[in-house]
Write a protein that holds these residues in place. Structure first.
Motif, PDB file in Angstrom:
ATOM      1  N   ARG A 182      -6.346  47.533  13.067  1.00 14.50           N
ATOM      2  CA  ARG A 182      -7.356  47.604  12.060  1.00 14.50           C
ATOM      3  C   ARG A 182      -8.177  49.103  11.158  1.00 14.50           C
ATOM      4  NH1 ARG A 182      -9.072  43.202  15.540  1.00 14.50           N
ATOM      5  NH2 ARG A 182     -10.791  44.996  16.530  1.00 14.50           N
ATOM      6  N   LYS A 183      -8.098  49.767  12.757  1.00 12.54           N
ATOM      7  CA  LYS A 183      -8.870  51.525  12.338  1.00 12.54           C
ATOM      8  C   LYS A 183      -7.920  52.125  11.411  1.00 12.54           C
ATOM      9  CE  LYS A 183     -11.378  52.012  16.475  1.00 12.54           C
ATOM     10  NZ  LYS A 183     -11.389  52.721  17.395  1.00 12.54           N
ATOM     11  N   LEU A 184      -6.242  51.563  11.724  1.00 11.66           N
ATOM     12  CA  LEU A 184      -5.408  52.686  11.144  1.00 11.66           C
ATOM     13  C   LEU A 184      -5.093  52.054   9.498  1.00 11.66           C
ATOM     14  CD1 LEU A 184      -2.377  53.543  13.359  1.00 11.66           C
ATOM     15  CD2 LEU A 184      -4.011  54.754  12.646  1.00 11.66           C
ATOM     16  N   ASP A 185      -5.763  50.413   9.094  1.00 20.16           N
ATOM     17  CA  ASP A 185      -5.823  50.056   7.906  1.00 20.16           C
ATOM     18  C   ASP A 185      -6.743  50.671   7.446  1.00 20.16           C
ATOM     19  OD1 ASP A 185      -3.664  48.153   7.777  1.00 20.16           O
ATOM     20  OD2 ASP A 185      -4.663  46.756   8.773  1.00 20.16           O
ATOM     21  N   ALA A 186      -8.457  50.630   7.705  1.00 15.44           N
ATOM     22  CA  ALA A 186      -9.219  51.450   6.996  1.00 15.44           C
ATOM     23  C   ALA A 186      -8.862  52.987   6.327  1.00 15.44           C
ATOM     24  CB  ALA A 186     -10.259  51.236   7.919  1.00 15.44           C
ATOM     25  N   LEU A 187      -8.284  53.025   7.838  1.00 16.55           N
ATOM     26  CA  LEU A 187      -7.582  54.927   7.461  1.00 16.55           C
ATOM     27  C   LEU A 187      -6.911  54.903   5.851  1.00 16.55           C
ATOM     28  CD1 LEU A 187      -8.277  58.262   8.377  1.00 16.55           C
ATOM     29  CD2 LEU A 187      -5.830  57.482   9.929  1.00 16.55           C
ATOM     30  N   ALA A 188      -6.080  54.425   6.208  1.00 16.77           N
ATOM     31  CA  ALA A 188      -4.830  54.491   4.964  1.00 16.77           C
ATOM     32  C   ALA A 188      -5.690  54.311   3.586  1.00 16.77           C
ATOM     33  CB  ALA A 188      -3.503  53.075   5.721  1.00 16.77           C
ATOM     34  N   ARG A 189      -6.447  53.293   4.220  1.00 18.77           N
ATOM     35  CA  ARG A 189      -7.675  52.729   2.788  1.00 18.77           C
ATOM     36  C   ARG A 189      -8.237  54.024   1.976  1.00 18.77           C
ATOM     37  NH1 ARG A 189      -7.769  47.286   5.151  1.00 18.77           N
ATOM     38  NH2 ARG A 189      -9.369  48.230   5.835  1.00 18.77           N
ATOM     39  N   PHE A 190      -8.738  54.198   2.799  1.00 17.78           N
ATOM     40  CA  PHE A 190      -9.827  55.708   2.968  1.00 17.78           C
ATOM     41  C   PHE A 190      -9.035  56.607   1.498  1.00 17.78           C
ATOM     42  CE2 PHE A 190     -12.022  59.381   3.752  1.00 17.78           C
ATOM     43  CZ  PHE A 190     -13.022  59.157   3.230  1.00 17.78           C
ATOM     44  N   TYR A 191      -7.445  57.241   2.472  1.00 15.74           N
ATOM     45  CA  TYR A 191      -7.328  58.082   1.616  1.00 15.74           C
ATOM     46  C   TYR A 191      -6.441  57.872   1.015  1.00 15.74           C
ATOM     47  CZ  TYR A 191      -9.208  61.452   5.569  1.00 15.74           C
ATOM     48  OH  TYR A 191      -9.622  62.594   6.368  1.00 15.74           O
ATOM     49  N   GLU A 192      -5.500  56.760   0.885  1.00 21.06           N
ATOM     50  CA  GLU A 192      -4.977  55.777  -1.039  1.00 21.06           C
ATOM     51  C   GLU A 192      -5.120  56.572  -1.600  1.00 21.06           C
ATOM     52  OE1 GLU A 192      -3.288  52.233  -2.728  1.00 21.06           O
ATOM     53  OE2 GLU A 192      -4.507  51.998  -1.190  1.00 21.06           O
ATOM     54  N   PRO A 193      -6.247  56.831  -2.424  1.00 23.84           N
ATOM     55  CA  PRO A 193      -6.265  57.837  -3.779  1.00 23.84           C
ATOM     56  C   PRO A 193      -6.010  59.505  -3.465  1.00 23.84           C
ATOM     57  CG  PRO A 193      -8.710  56.882  -3.030  1.00 23.84           C
ATOM     58  CD  PRO A 193      -7.508  56.406  -2.072  1.00 23.84           C
ATOM     59  N   LEU A 194      -6.494  59.666  -2.676  1.00 26.81           N
ATOM     60  CA  LEU A 194      -5.768  61.788  -2.038  1.00 26.81           C
ATOM     61  C   LEU A 194      -4.101  61.838  -1.917  1.00 26.81           C
ATOM     62  CD1 LEU A 194      -6.657  63.772  -1.878  1.00 26.81           C
ATOM     63  CD2 LEU A 194      -7.439  64.037   0.474  1.00 26.81           C
ATOM     64  N   VAL A 195      -3.601  60.329  -0.806  1.00 28.34           N
ATOM     65  CA  VAL A 195      -2.468  60.656  -0.755  1.00 28.34           C
ATOM     66  C   VAL A 195      -1.594  60.320  -1.036  1.00 28.34           C
ATOM     67  CG1 VAL A 195      -3.090  62.016   1.465  1.00 28.34           C
ATOM     68  CG2 VAL A 195      -2.748  59.858   1.766  1.00 28.34           C
ATOM     69  N   GLY A 196      -2.134  58.765  -2.153  1.00 24.47           N
ATOM     70  CA  GLY A 196      -0.670  57.463  -1.885  1.00 24.47           C
ATOM     71  C   GLY A 196      -1.275  56.037  -0.961  1.00 24.47           C
ATOM     72  N   ASP A 197       0.253  55.744  -0.936  1.00 30.14           N
ATOM     73  CA  ASP A 197       0.341  54.146  -0.189  1.00 30.14           C
ATOM     74  C   ASP A 197       1.784  54.245   1.140  1.00 30.14           C
ATOM     75  OD1 ASP A 197       1.482  53.570  -2.451  1.00 30.14           O
ATOM     76  OD2 ASP A 197       1.051  51.635  -2.096  1.00 30.14           O
ATOM     77  N   ARG A 198       2.047  55.112   1.438  1.00 28.76           N
ATOM     78  CA  ARG A 198       3.799  56.015   1.484  1.00 28.76           C
ATOM     79  C   ARG A 198       3.258  55.746   3.108  1.00 28.76           C
ATOM     80  NH1 ARG A 198       1.713  61.660   0.320  1.00 28.76           N
ATOM     81  NH2 ARG A 198       2.081  62.798   2.048  1.00 28.76           N
ATOM     82  N   TYR A 199       2.181  55.207   4.149  1.00 29.20           N
ATOM     83  CA  TYR A 199       2.383  55.437   5.155  1.00 29.20           C
ATOM     84  C   TYR A 199       2.065  53.860   5.723  1.00 29.20           C
ATOM     85  CZ  TYR A 199       1.699  60.722   4.999  1.00 29.20           C
ATOM     86  OH  TYR A 199       2.176  61.924   4.743  1.00 29.20           O
TER      87      TYR A 199
END
Length: 411
Positions: A182-199
């Motif tokens: 849950r925490k990593l999902d939120a982290l990935a969504r938060f930063y997607e505009p900056l680093v994309g969805d490659r993780y």
């Protein structure tokens, strides 16, 4: 030296803290080396005969056989930690992870944090802050957002909130895959505009579960338990002149470099605060440097430091007593000094500037200062006289054999 010792750098980092910690651990029995700030950006060099290791997250007492505890104030990067363990095994350290314990509340630095850190620094272009590019500031910044109830568009610590944050992942979460996901999902969504969805979050969850199975995670007052068993050495990262509260912004670290964290971890227990300085000043990357001198840089080639892609170039200059006093004051005072690089010659020291050091706008003032330089034929004697502090550790070369731990005078 008896009792607990807190080792803190009095410069811009790279003072020789790793070699000092190794010397202390080799000189007398030490229960554990406790890291009390920073994360995977530490680069503490220890040389023992034909073995050399740049310590990042493991404590610098490892080659002396001393275990490491990463306190709750350390940012833990498991992928880099695994790589460091392999490097230590290649040097003959048996099962390095067996020597490691980590506080469950320590924040996790993930590849997402690292990518975001580098994206921001790249965007700054020639105005880069001098980040190491290891995700340290981004890990700390993201952890602030939930506590501050930040929303998209808010500005927190000079950075715009670009999405909806969630609670920051911790080392303890690695034992609880559903919470971690849950925490990593939120982290990935938060930063997607900056680093994309490659993780891929599932891949990270699997990796961190393996990490949790390989290390000992602690809760409660582990440092207190360790301190009651025997002497601890607290190993600081970076230098006080980069401290988030006492350094020269924006060229600072998102970390408390002063002894404050270590003292809080010890509670009522006494410790000797040992400040480390070279016999000349160094700096890695951007920021003011009043005593910088290209002649010093060329006379003392650096074996274990070089230009970093994000951090910038390696710089050197004369010892700066003005900044040394600033660092000692920022620490709330220290008890003794460790002086490294005593094999350097033809040294000078800045005793004053052409204007007093103010309490505000330090970066702008330091950028345009002219120092008063005098010869420094005997750095140990000069520092003891002018700072009023005993020198308890000396280093005259890179190897452990070049270090001496001196017996403090009895009062």
């Amino acid at each position: 030296m008896d009792g607990h010792t807190i080792v803190v750098g009095l410069g811009f980092g790279d003072e020789g803290k790793g070699a000092v910690v190794d010397a202390l651990c080799h000189d007398h029995p030490v229960t554990t080396v406790v890291r009390f700030n920073g994360g995977a950006q530490a680069a503490h060099n220890v040389v023992v005969d034909d073995r050399h290791h740049t310590f990042s997250q493991f404590g610098s007492g490892t080659l002396a056989g001393v275990p490491t505890h990463l306190s709750r104030h350390v940012l833990v990067e498991p992928i880099a930690l695994a790589g460091e363990a392999r490097a230590l095994e290649a040097l003959g350290v048996t099962d390095p992870l067996r020597l490691l314990s980590i506080d469950a509340d320590a924040l996790l630095t993930t590849p997402i944090h690292v990518a975001a850190n580098r994206a921001r620094e790249d965007a700054r272009g020639p105005a880069r802050h001098g980040s190491c590019g290891k995700g340290i500031g981004e890990t700390t910044w993201y952890s602030l957002l939930t506590d501050r109830h930040a929303e998209p568009g808010d500005v927190v610590e000079h950075q715009e909130v670009i999405g909806v944050p969630g609670p920051a992942p911790t080392v303890g979460d690695c034992d609880h895959p559903a919470v971690l996901r849950r925490k990593l999902d939120a982290l990935a969504r938060f930063y997607e505009p900056l680093v994309g969805d490659r993780y891929r979050v599932d891949d990270l969850v699997s990796l961190y579960r393996d990490f949790a199975a390989a290390v000992r995670t602690t809760t409660g007052d582990e440092v207190g338990r360790l301190a009651d068993r025997g002497p601890l050495v607290f190993e600081g990262a970076q230098g006080v002149l980069l401290d988030q509260h006492h350094g020269f912004h924006p060229h600072t670290t998102w970390s408390t470099v002063t002894p404050d964290n270590a003292k809080a971890l010890l509670g009522h227990r006494h410790a000797t605060v040992l400040g480390v300085t070279r016999t000349y000043q160094t700096r890695h990357g951007a920021g003011p440097f009043p005593t910088e001198d290209h002649d010093v840089l060329t006379r003392f080639p650096e074996r274990h430091n070089d230009t970093g892609h994000y951090q910038g170039s390696w710089r050197a200059g004369h010892l700066d007593a003005v900044l040394l006093r600033h660092a000692v004051t920022a620490c709330g005072g220290i008890d003794a000094l460790a002086v490294t690089h005593l094999d350097a010659d033809r040294l000078k020291v800045a005793t004053a500037y052409d204007a007093p050091l103010p309490t505000t706008d330090l970066t702008a003032v330091l950028t345009d200062r002219t120092p008063t330089l005098v010869d420094l034929p005997d750095p140990v004697a000069w520092l003891e006289e002018h700072l009023g502090l005993p020198v308890l550790v000396t280093g005259a070369g890179p190897d452990r054999a070049h270090y001496t731990v001196r017996t403090p005078a009895r009062r």
